[in-house]
Motif scaffolding. Structure first.
Motif, PDB file in Angstrom:
ATOM      1  N   LEU A 323       0.714  -0.849  -0.100  1.00  0.00           N
ATOM      2  CA  LEU A 323      -0.581   0.248   0.495  1.00  0.00           C
ATOM      3  C   LEU A 323       1.156   0.935   0.014  1.00  0.00           C
ATOM      4  O   LEU A 323       1.492   1.071   0.651  1.00  0.00           O
ATOM      5  CB  LEU A 323      -1.129  -0.314   1.447  1.00  0.00           C
ATOM      6  CG  LEU A 323      -2.011   1.283   2.135  1.00  0.00           C
ATOM      7  CD1 LEU A 323      -3.369   1.067   0.678  1.00  0.00           C
ATOM      8  CD2 LEU A 323      -2.513   1.356   2.699  1.00  0.00           C
ATOM      9  N   THR A 324       0.690   2.501  -0.792  1.00  0.00           N
ATOM     10  CA  THR A 324       1.236   3.466  -1.109  1.00  0.00           C
ATOM     11  C   THR A 324       0.529   3.934  -0.528  1.00  0.00           C
ATOM     12  O   THR A 324      -0.315   4.438  -0.950  1.00  0.00           O
ATOM     13  CB  THR A 324       2.362   3.712  -2.687  1.00  0.00           C
ATOM     14  OG1 THR A 324       3.449   2.016  -2.861  1.00  0.00           O
ATOM     15  CG2 THR A 324       2.854   4.914  -2.216  1.00  0.00           C
ATOM     16  N   VAL A 325       1.199   4.741   0.613  1.00  0.00           N
ATOM     17  CA  VAL A 325      -0.206   5.948   0.688  1.00  0.00           C
ATOM     18  C   VAL A 325       0.797   7.401   0.871  1.00  0.00           C
ATOM     19  O   VAL A 325       2.379   7.177   1.216  1.00  0.00           O
ATOM     20  CB  VAL A 325       0.364   5.758   2.851  1.00  0.00           C
ATOM     21  CG1 VAL A 325      -0.406   6.950   3.510  1.00  0.00           C
ATOM     22  CG2 VAL A 325      -0.794   4.584   3.004  1.00  0.00           C
ATOM     23  N   TYR A 326       0.454   8.123   0.492  1.00  0.00           N
ATOM     24  CA  TYR A 326       0.796   9.650   0.198  1.00  0.00           C
ATOM     25  C   TYR A 326       0.257  10.135   0.969  1.00  0.00           C
ATOM     26  O   TYR A 326      -1.127  10.232   1.210  1.00  0.00           O
ATOM     27  CB  TYR A 326       0.273   9.942  -1.188  1.00  0.00           C
ATOM     28  CG  TYR A 326       1.147   9.783  -2.825  1.00  0.00           C
ATOM     29  CD1 TYR A 326       2.178   9.802  -2.806  1.00  0.00           C
ATOM     30  CD2 TYR A 326       0.171   8.182  -3.217  1.00  0.00           C
ATOM     31  CE1 TYR A 326       2.820   9.097  -3.989  1.00  0.00           C
ATOM     32  CE2 TYR A 326       0.728   7.451  -4.351  1.00  0.00           C
ATOM     33  CZ  TYR A 326       2.190   8.449  -4.012  1.00  0.00           C
ATOM     34  OH  TYR A 326       3.376   7.753  -5.312  1.00  0.00           O
ATOM     35  N   VAL A 334       4.299  17.562   0.540  1.00  0.00           N
ATOM     36  CA  VAL A 334       3.349  16.446   0.814  1.00  0.00           C
ATOM     37  C   VAL A 334       4.235  15.055   0.683  1.00  0.00           C
ATOM     38  O   VAL A 334       5.344  15.362   0.100  1.00  0.00           O
ATOM     39  CB  VAL A 334       2.662  16.008  -1.287  1.00  0.00           C
ATOM     40  CG1 VAL A 334       2.416  14.391  -1.745  1.00  0.00           C
ATOM     41  CG2 VAL A 334       1.662  16.876  -0.707  1.00  0.00           C
ATOM     42  N   CYS A 335       4.201  13.858   1.448  1.00  0.00           N
ATOM     43  CA  CYS A 335       4.846  12.501   1.033  1.00  0.00           C
ATOM     44  C   CYS A 335       4.562  11.501   0.715  1.00  0.00           C
ATOM     45  O   CYS A 335       3.567  11.308   0.519  1.00  0.00           O
ATOM     46  CB  CYS A 335       5.482  12.925   2.386  1.00  0.00           C
ATOM     47  SG  CYS A 335       6.823  14.212   3.399  1.00  0.00           S
ATOM     48  N   GLY A 336       5.014  10.307   0.705  1.00  0.00           N
ATOM     49  CA  GLY A 336       4.894   8.972   0.624  1.00  0.00           C
ATOM     50  C   GLY A 336       5.346   7.804   1.376  1.00  0.00           C
ATOM     51  O   GLY A 336       6.863   8.246   2.162  1.00  0.00           O
ATOM     52  N   ALA A 337       4.824   6.720   1.892  1.00  0.00           N
ATOM     53  CA  ALA A 337       4.976   5.887   2.338  1.00  0.00           C
ATOM     54  C   ALA A 337       4.517   4.637   1.970  1.00  0.00           C
ATOM     55  O   ALA A 337       3.562   4.668   1.597  1.00  0.00           O
ATOM     56  CB  ALA A 337       5.014   5.959   4.121  1.00  0.00           C
ATOM     57  N   TYR A 338       5.448   3.252   2.219  1.00  0.00           N
ATOM     58  CA  TYR A 338       4.482   1.622   2.081  1.00  0.00           C
ATOM     59  C   TYR A 338       3.964   1.309   3.334  1.00  0.00           C
ATOM     60  O   TYR A 338       5.071   1.716   4.212  1.00  0.00           O
ATOM     61  CB  TYR A 338       6.506   1.229   1.555  1.00  0.00           C
ATOM     62  CG  TYR A 338       6.871   1.854  -0.323  1.00  0.00           C
ATOM     63  CD1 TYR A 338       5.751   1.834  -1.085  1.00  0.00           C
ATOM     64  CD2 TYR A 338       7.775   2.492  -0.002  1.00  0.00           C
ATOM     65  CE1 TYR A 338       5.762   2.612  -2.088  1.00  0.00           C
ATOM     66  CE2 TYR A 338       8.262   2.355  -1.273  1.00  0.00           C
ATOM     67  CZ  TYR A 338       7.109   2.703  -2.342  1.00  0.00           C
ATOM     68  OH  TYR A 338       7.884   3.147  -3.295  1.00  0.00           O
TER      69      TYR A 338
END
Ligand code: MAN
Length: 354
Positions: A323-326, A334-338
């Motif tokens: 799941l790639t969460v922005y 704005v960032c991203g995390a798996y």
């Protein structure tokens, strides 16, 4: 519990300086809280762009849209006794609340999930429209139902904070459906499948006297008219989510139930993410909820910014277990995390082996 997020090494992915303001005299204060969707084989973000005009010393400005959708600026000296300015996000002047920025939504596309650009052949900005969106539109969730994309966003005005809906198929033409849930309400995530013939949505009304800032579920025959509301998930006294909770993006179907990533905040306005699980056939039944946050602000870009100590999500893409969460960090970037869906489920006591 350890933080389950694996943050992108490239964070922050987007900062205010990365985009041009919508008008010359404006400046972008924050880029935050993107809705996320797949379209034409690519991942797209619909981010919130919060703007103001350049501040000058001793004066505060608050922007509002007039009936024609044009920005007007109210200017007040900081020492005006009728001004209460203790929160970076909201001020009160002569008894009325104003936002310190006005937000619109901006469309971005990516090939690799990390680098974003404004698509050339699209009109990329969506602005507040009409009296109920005078202070802007924010934090849009994008739910794909068949070929239609349902955009549910926070519509802010002097009449209050409610939920607007626009529907599109091609991201060039939008059906404006007006306000589907009146103030005070926000954080609407529509399920991307009907259940037993009905549309379902999570939403977050707020009750000032009795009650609180809780996540509710409602159902609809047509995706426009919502009823049979039920209170699902409450804030928990003494916990990281003691003051408010609100849904993130559309729930994710898993074999154990509908998985929802939500945000919670305490009285100090510290925002973390948690998860809960709803029954597949009857989402009004909450089967499980994480006790500890699955993600909390730890990085510099999450701890300090326009409004520090915030991680907030309303968009993700799913690829198998990944799941790639922005997310919005410190209400500015704005960032991203798996995440691994399996790990989130395991944190709630569900694993395929058991
Ligand atoms: C809260 C925050 C702000 C937002 C307003 C109105 O104060 O989430 O960022 O602008 O609500 O929705």
């Amino acid at each position: 519990m350890k933080d389950l997020a694996k943050r992108f090494a490239e964070n922050p992915l987007l900062m205010p300086k990365d985009l041009a303001a919508s008008r010359d005299e404006l400046q972008i204060i924050s880029l935050l809280n993107p809705g996320v969707f797949r379209f034409q084989g690519k991942t797209w973000l619909l981010i919130r762009v919060a703007e103001s005009i350049a501040q000058k010393e001793g004066v505060i400005f608050f922007p509002v849209l007039n009936a024609l959708g044009q920005m007007e600026i109210i200017e007040v000296p900081l020492n005006d006794p009728d001004l209460i300015a203790t929160d970076a996000r909201i001020v009160n002047y002569k008894g009325l609340d104003y936002l310190t920025t006005v937000s619109h939504l901006r469309l971005l596309v990516t090939e690799d999930g990390i680098h974003f650009c404004e698509p050339e052949s699209f009109d990329t900005a969506l602005f507040g429209r009409g009296k109920l969106e005078r202070y802007g539109i924010e934090d849009c969730r994008v739910s794909q139902i068949g070929d239609d994309y349902y955009l549910t966003y926070t519509a802010v005005s002097d009449s209050g904070v409610g939920v607007g809906l626009r529907i599109t198929r091609d991201w060039q033409h939008f059906e404006f459906k007006g306000m589907i849930l009146p103030p005070h309400n926000k954080d609407v995530a529509i399920f991307e499948e009907k259940i037993n013939g009905k549309y379902y949505a999570l939403h977050r009304p707020s009750s000032k006297d009795i009650g609180g800032n809780y996540i509710w579920l409602s159902e609809s025959p047509d995706g426009l008219h919502w009823g049979n509301h039920k209170c699902l998930v409450k804030s928990r006294p003494g916990s990281w989510d003691s003051a408010r909770v609100g849904a993130g993006a559309a729930p994710i179907r898993t074999s154990f139930g509908w998985l929802e990533i939500y945000h919670g905040a305490n009285a100090a306005h510290e925002y973390c993410l948690g998860a809960f699980l709803m029954d597949l056939n009857d989402p009004s039944v909450v089967i499980a909820r994480t006790n500890e946050p699955i993600m909390k602000p730890v990085e510099n870009y999450e701890l300090s910014g326009f409004f520090g100590y915030v991680v907030f999500t309303n968009g993700h893409v799913l690829d198998g277990d990944r799941l790639t969460v922005y997310y919005g960090a410190a209400d500015e970037f704005v960032c991203g995390a798996y995440f691994s869906v399996r790990e989130i489920l395991a944190a709630m006591g569900f694993s395929s082996e058991s």
